[in-house]
Design a protein around this motif. Structure first.
Motif, mmCIF file in Angstrom:
data_model
loop_
_atom_site.group_PDB
_atom_site.id
_atom_site.type_symbol
_atom_site.label_atom_id
_atom_site.label_comp_id
_atom_site.label_asym_id
_atom_site.label_seq_id
_atom_site.Cartn_x
_atom_site.Cartn_y
_atom_site.Cartn_z
ATOM 1 N N UNK A 73 0.883 -1.159 0.000
ATOM 2 C CA UNK A 73 0.000 0.000 0.000
ATOM 3 C C UNK A 73 0.925 1.215 0.000
ATOM 4 N N UNK A 74 0.904 2.015 -1.047
ATOM 5 C CA UNK A 74 1.866 3.111 -1.157
ATOM 6 C C UNK A 74 1.593 4.265 -0.186
ATOM 7 N N UNK A 75 0.469 4.253 0.493
ATOM 8 C CA UNK A 75 0.203 5.275 1.523
ATOM 9 C C UNK A 75 0.868 4.898 2.849
ATOM 10 N N UNK A 76 0.793 3.610 3.213
ATOM 11 C CA UNK A 76 1.313 3.159 4.509
ATOM 12 C C UNK A 76 2.568 2.307 4.383
ATOM 13 N N UNK A 77 2.862 1.830 3.199
ATOM 14 C CA UNK A 77 3.939 0.893 2.887
ATOM 15 C C UNK A 77 3.763 -0.438 3.594
ATOM 16 N N UNK A 78 2.541 -0.712 4.003
ATOM 17 C CA UNK A 78 2.244 -2.036 4.550
ATOM 18 C C UNK A 78 2.205 -3.030 3.390
ATOM 19 N N UNK A 79 2.835 -4.159 3.593
ATOM 20 C CA UNK A 79 2.845 -5.202 2.572
ATOM 21 C C UNK A 79 1.445 -5.772 2.393
ATOM 22 N N UNK A 80 1.099 -6.052 1.163
ATOM 23 C CA UNK A 80 -0.180 -6.720 0.898
ATOM 24 C C UNK A 80 -0.020 -8.231 0.981
ATOM 25 N N UNK A 81 1.187 -8.671 1.331
ATOM 26 C CA UNK A 81 1.473 -10.095 1.471
ATOM 27 C C UNK A 81 2.428 -10.568 0.396
ATOM 28 N N UNK A 82 2.978 -11.723 0.620
ATOM 29 C CA UNK A 82 3.936 -12.325 -0.302
ATOM 30 C C UNK A 82 3.401 -13.685 -0.707
#
Length: 123
Positions: A73-82
């Motif tokens: 997520x480019x707002x939070x840089x939380x990974x969407x998973x791998x």
């Protein structure tokens, strides 16, 4: 993407590293960004653990290729998973390879650490 044995890359851009379980080493094909390196860490760990766990189970491995991908997520840089994919070349049965890959998914250290989450701080 990481490869070893019969799945080593012949691409001129692939980086080659020595590897504990394969005499020819491993090849790595990845862009040098933080996200790609995170995905590479998961893929490399899975590749290593395929060899380690196969040895424990007495399964011969002729080659392994692991690719991993994901987003942020480019707002939070939380990974969407791998998500990772494993290709194995082996004379072992499909059932034995399924047991091996299930075991690797349970024990692979980097995927386990990522799944558990971690605090990262500048020291």
């Amino acid at each position: 993407m990481v490869g070893a044995g019969s799945f080593r890359s012949d691409d001129d851009g692939a980086v080659r590293f020595p590897h504990r379980w394969t005499p020819e080493g491993v090849t790595v094909e990845a862009d040098f960004t933080g996200a790609h390196l995170l995905h590479l860490a998961a893929a490399g760990c899975v590749l290593n653990d395929v060899y380690r766990e196969a040895g424990e189970l007495g399964i011969r491995i002729d080659g392994v290729r692991v690719s991993a991908e994901g987003g942020f997520d480019t707002q939070t840089w939380m990974s969407s998973g791998i998500t990772y994919q494993v290709e194995v070349s082996s004379p072992a049965s499909g059932d034995d390879l399924a047991v091996l890959l299930d075991r690797v998914d349970d024990v692979a250290e980097i995927p386990r650490a990522i799944r558990a989450g971690a605090t990262v701080r500048r020291g």
